[in-house]
Scaffold this motif. Structure first.
Motif, PDB file in Angstrom:
ATOM      1  N   LEU A 121       0.815  -1.209   0.000  1.00  0.00           N
ATOM      2  CA  LEU A 121       0.000   0.000   0.000  1.00  0.00           C
ATOM      3  C   LEU A 121       0.853   1.266   0.000  1.00  0.00           C
ATOM      4  CD1 LEU A 121      -2.764  -1.059   2.529  1.00  0.00           C
ATOM      5  CD2 LEU A 121      -2.885  -1.033   0.033  1.00  0.00           C
ATOM      6  N   ALA A 122       2.032   1.207   0.579  1.00  0.00           N
ATOM      7  CA  ALA A 122       2.863   2.399   0.700  1.00  0.00           C
ATOM      8  C   ALA A 122       3.804   2.590  -0.490  1.00  0.00           C
ATOM      9  CB  ALA A 122       3.688   2.316   1.979  1.00  0.00           C
ATOM     10  N   ALA A 123       3.726   1.729  -1.488  1.00  0.00           N
ATOM     11  CA  ALA A 123       4.634   1.830  -2.637  1.00  0.00           C
ATOM     12  C   ALA A 123       4.343   3.099  -3.427  1.00  0.00           C
ATOM     13  CB  ALA A 123       4.477   0.615  -3.534  1.00  0.00           C
ATOM     14  N   PRO A 124       5.324   3.959  -3.605  1.00  0.00           N
ATOM     15  CA  PRO A 124       5.110   5.181  -4.383  1.00  0.00           C
ATOM     16  C   PRO A 124       4.953   4.847  -5.868  1.00  0.00           C
ATOM     17  CG  PRO A 124       7.405   5.014  -3.705  1.00  0.00           C
ATOM     18  CD  PRO A 124       6.662   3.884  -3.060  1.00  0.00           C
ATOM     19  N   GLU A 125       4.293   5.726  -6.586  1.00  0.00           N
ATOM     20  CA  GLU A 125       4.004   5.533  -8.010  1.00  0.00           C
ATOM     21  C   GLU A 125       5.259   5.282  -8.848  1.00  0.00           C
ATOM     22  OE1 GLU A 125       1.551   4.908 -11.189  1.00  0.00           O
ATOM     23  OE2 GLU A 125       0.934   5.212  -9.131  1.00  0.00           O
ATOM     24  N   PRO A 126       6.361   6.023  -8.664  1.00  0.00           N
ATOM     25  CA  PRO A 126       7.553   5.774  -9.492  1.00  0.00           C
ATOM     26  C   PRO A 126       8.089   4.359  -9.358  1.00  0.00           C
ATOM     27  CG  PRO A 126       7.759   7.882  -8.389  1.00  0.00           C
ATOM     28  CD  PRO A 126       6.552   7.220  -7.824  1.00  0.00           C
ATOM     29  N   THR A 127       7.985   3.760  -8.168  1.00  0.00           N
ATOM     30  CA  THR A 127       8.458   2.399  -7.966  1.00  0.00           C
ATOM     31  C   THR A 127       7.671   1.427  -8.838  1.00  0.00           C
ATOM     32  OG1 THR A 127       9.005   2.952  -5.698  1.00  0.00           O
ATOM     33  CG2 THR A 127       8.860   0.615  -6.235  1.00  0.00           C
ATOM     34  N   VAL A 128       6.376   1.616  -8.946  1.00  0.00           N
ATOM     35  CA  VAL A 128       5.540   0.739  -9.762  1.00  0.00           C
ATOM     36  C   VAL A 128       5.924   0.871 -11.226  1.00  0.00           C
ATOM     37  CG1 VAL A 128       3.198   0.243 -10.494  1.00  0.00           C
ATOM     38  CG2 VAL A 128       3.657   0.792  -8.103  1.00  0.00           C
ATOM     39  N   LYS A 129       6.129   2.082 -11.708  1.00  0.00           N
ATOM     40  CA  LYS A 129       6.489   2.301 -13.107  1.00  0.00           C
ATOM     41  C   LYS A 129       7.863   1.732 -13.412  1.00  0.00           C
ATOM     42  CE  LYS A 129       3.584   6.244 -14.093  1.00  0.00           C
ATOM     43  NZ  LYS A 129       3.509   7.615 -14.536  1.00  0.00           N
ATOM     44  N   LYS A 130       8.764   1.732 -12.448  1.00  0.00           N
ATOM     45  CA  LYS A 130      10.115   1.235 -12.650  1.00  0.00           C
ATOM     46  C   LYS A 130      10.096  -0.254 -12.993  1.00  0.00           C
ATOM     47  CE  LYS A 130      13.057   0.047  -9.435  1.00  0.00           C
ATOM     48  NZ  LYS A 130      13.811   0.064  -8.223  1.00  0.00           N
ATOM     49  N   ASN A 131       9.115  -0.996 -12.494  1.00  0.00           N
ATOM     50  CA  ASN A 131       9.047  -2.428 -12.718  1.00  0.00           C
ATOM     51  C   ASN A 131       8.434  -2.811 -14.058  1.00  0.00           C
ATOM     52  OD1 ASN A 131      10.257  -3.051 -10.298  1.00  0.00           O
ATOM     53  ND2 ASN A 131       8.323  -3.051  -9.186  1.00  0.00           N
ATOM     54  N   GLN A 132       7.960  -1.841 -14.851  1.00  0.00           N
ATOM     55  CA  GLN A 132       7.407  -2.151 -16.158  1.00  0.00           C
ATOM     56  C   GLN A 132       8.548  -2.470 -17.120  1.00  0.00           C
ATOM     57  OE1 GLN A 132       4.963   1.193 -17.137  1.00  0.00           O
ATOM     58  NE2 GLN A 132       3.274   0.475 -15.895  1.00  0.00           N
ATOM     59  N   HIS A 133       8.295  -3.366 -18.089  1.00  0.00           N
ATOM     60  CA  HIS A 133       9.340  -3.835 -18.988  1.00  0.00           C
ATOM     61  C   HIS A 133       9.053  -3.409 -20.421  1.00  0.00           C
ATOM     62  CE1 HIS A 133      10.814  -6.280 -15.716  1.00  0.00           C
ATOM     63  NE2 HIS A 133       9.597  -6.738 -15.538  1.00  0.00           N
ATOM     64  N   ASP A 134      10.098  -3.111 -21.154  1.00  0.00           N
ATOM     65  CA  ASP A 134      10.009  -2.832 -22.579  1.00  0.00           C
ATOM     66  C   ASP A 134      10.341  -4.135 -23.301  1.00  0.00           C
ATOM     67  OD1 ASP A 134      10.183  -2.032 -25.189  1.00  0.00           O
ATOM     68  OD2 ASP A 134      11.586  -0.398 -24.835  1.00  0.00           O
ATOM     69  N   TRP A 135       9.303  -4.910 -23.620  1.00  0.00           N
ATOM     70  CA  TRP A 135       9.490  -6.247 -24.188  1.00  0.00           C
ATOM     71  C   TRP A 135      10.200  -6.208 -25.530  1.00  0.00           C
ATOM     72  CZ3 TRP A 135       9.289  -9.884 -20.836  1.00  0.00           C
ATOM     73  CH2 TRP A 135       8.449  -9.762 -19.735  1.00  0.00           C
ATOM     74  N   ASP A 136       9.951  -5.194 -26.351  1.00  0.00           N
ATOM     75  CA  ASP A 136      10.637  -5.090 -27.639  1.00  0.00           C
ATOM     76  C   ASP A 136      12.143  -4.932 -27.438  1.00  0.00           C
ATOM     77  OD1 ASP A 136       8.310  -5.337 -29.119  1.00  0.00           O
ATOM     78  OD2 ASP A 136       7.943  -3.169 -29.159  1.00  0.00           O
ATOM     79  N   LYS A 137      12.524  -4.108 -26.480  1.00  0.00           N
ATOM     80  CA  LYS A 137      13.939  -3.887 -26.202  1.00  0.00           C
ATOM     81  C   LYS A 137      14.597  -5.167 -25.692  1.00  0.00           C
ATOM     82  CE  LYS A 137      17.032  -1.033 -23.421  1.00  0.00           C
ATOM     83  NZ  LYS A 137      17.128  -0.063 -22.337  1.00  0.00           N
ATOM     84  N   ILE A 138      13.926  -5.871 -24.803  1.00  0.00           N
ATOM     85  CA  ILE A 138      14.459  -7.125 -24.263  1.00  0.00           C
ATOM     86  C   ILE A 138      14.610  -8.157 -25.369  1.00  0.00           C
ATOM     87  CG2 ILE A 138      13.944  -9.070 -22.730  1.00  0.00           C
ATOM     88  CD1 ILE A 138      12.627  -6.946 -20.851  1.00  0.00           C
ATOM     89  N   SER A 139      13.611  -8.254 -26.244  1.00  0.00           N
ATOM     90  CA  SER A 139      13.656  -9.200 -27.361  1.00  0.00           C
ATOM     91  C   SER A 139      14.822  -8.893 -28.291  1.00  0.00           C
ATOM     92  CB  SER A 139      12.339  -9.152 -28.124  1.00  0.00           C
ATOM     93  OG  SER A 139      12.390  -9.970 -29.250  1.00  0.00           O
ATOM     94  N   LYS A 140      15.041  -7.605 -28.587  1.00  0.00           N
ATOM     95  CA  LYS A 140      16.151  -7.214 -29.461  1.00  0.00           C
ATOM     96  C   LYS A 140      17.496  -7.524 -28.805  1.00  0.00           C
ATOM     97  CE  LYS A 140      13.596  -3.734 -31.996  1.00  0.00           C
ATOM     98  NZ  LYS A 140      13.281  -2.321 -32.150  1.00  0.00           N
ATOM     99  N   GLU A 141      17.601  -7.339 -27.496  1.00  0.00           N
ATOM    100  CA  GLU A 141      18.847  -7.654 -26.794  1.00  0.00           C
ATOM    101  C   GLU A 141      19.146  -9.145 -26.879  1.00  0.00           C
ATOM    102  OE1 GLU A 141      18.515  -6.227 -22.795  1.00  0.00           O
ATOM    103  OE2 GLU A 141      18.600  -4.133 -23.383  1.00  0.00           O
ATOM    104  N   ILE A 142      18.129  -9.981 -26.708  1.00  0.00           N
ATOM    105  CA  ILE A 142      18.319 -11.431 -26.788  1.00  0.00           C
ATOM    106  C   ILE A 142      18.716 -11.828 -28.208  1.00  0.00           C
ATOM    107  CG2 ILE A 142      17.134 -13.666 -26.680  1.00  0.00           C
ATOM    108  CD1 ILE A 142      15.545 -12.518 -24.299  1.00  0.00           C
ATOM    109  N   GLU A 143      18.034 -11.265 -29.220  1.00  0.00           N
ATOM    110  CA  GLU A 143      18.376 -11.579 -30.608  1.00  0.00           C
ATOM    111  C   GLU A 143      19.811 -11.161 -30.921  1.00  0.00           C
ATOM    112  OE1 GLU A 143      15.436  -9.699 -33.061  1.00  0.00           O
ATOM    113  OE2 GLU A 143      13.858 -11.088 -32.440  1.00  0.00           O
ATOM    114  N   LYS A 144      20.218  -9.984 -30.444  1.00  0.00           N
ATOM    115  CA  LYS A 144      21.584  -9.501 -30.680  1.00  0.00           C
ATOM    116  C   LYS A 144      22.590 -10.444 -30.035  1.00  0.00           C
ATOM    117  CE  LYS A 144      24.675  -5.627 -29.876  1.00  0.00           C
ATOM    118  NZ  LYS A 144      24.928  -4.451 -29.056  1.00  0.00           N
TER     119      LYS A 144
END
Length: 186
Positions: free
Chosen positions: A93-116
């Motif tokens: 309940l006490a988690a600030p909004e920026p902490t929640v956004k920090k845990n979101q992932h950019d799946w396209d970026k991760i996929s490109k890193e794995i392919e590279k």
């Protein structure tokens, strides 16, 4: 100095899969300790990864395996439901909004890193030859593809030609490697 590695996760109703990007994982003497509420991954040259899991897992039915570019940890959920996150948060309940956004992932970026990273992992031996033939076939015109298929099939896998004008006009003979004898099995 130990380096940090990237990891990500995804889930189904019954499993959670954690992918740790770790080049040459099998050679780094990695180990995974699975407990009901936490996991620990250690390997030569990296900082240990310790995760307090969102919910309980069945450690006996969970597993891990290494590939050339990653370690994949498959966790069997004890209770079949969707987790809100991979890790248990201390004060939800006490988690600030920026902490929640920090845990979101950019799946396209991760996929490109794995392919590279997979492109950088050059195959060797038989795998390199197979990759070369796949590339030749994929980039070829229709006549070259027909020549490759016909020559390989008619020769019992001993000839691979890309010249359709030569292969298309006649039957391709079996040509075993030097020192080998071809025998037809009935």
């Amino acid at each position: 100095m130990a380096s940090t590695v990237k990891y990500d996760w995804y889930q189904t109703d019954t499993t959670v899969t954690i992918t740790v990007l770790l080049k040459n994982a099998a050679e780094k003497n990695y180990s995974v300790v699975l407990e009901q509420s936490k996991i620990l991954l250690t390997a030569d040259g990296i900082e240990p990864i310790a995760i307090s899991l969102w919910d309980a897992i069945n450690a006996e039915q969970s597993s891990h395996k290494a590939s050339p570019s990653k370690v994949e940890i498959k966790l069997a959920k004890l209770i079949g439901h969707r987790w809100e996150a991979l890790e248990k948060r201390e004060a939800v309940l006490a988690a600030p909004e920026p902490t929640v956004k920090k845990n979101q992932h950019d799946w396209d970026k991760i996929s490109k890193e794995i392919e590279k990273q997979e492109e950088e992992d050059k195959p060797e031996g038989e795998a390199a030859v197979q990759q070369l033939f796949r590339k030749i076939y994929a980039d070829a015109n229709e006549d070259t593809k027909k020549a490759m298929m016909k020559s390989f099939y008619e020769s019992g896998g001993t000839v691979l030609s890309t010249n359709w004008s030569e292969v298309g006009a006649q039957k391709v003979d079996v040509k075993p490697p030097d020192g080998c004898e071809f025998k037809k099995w009935n």
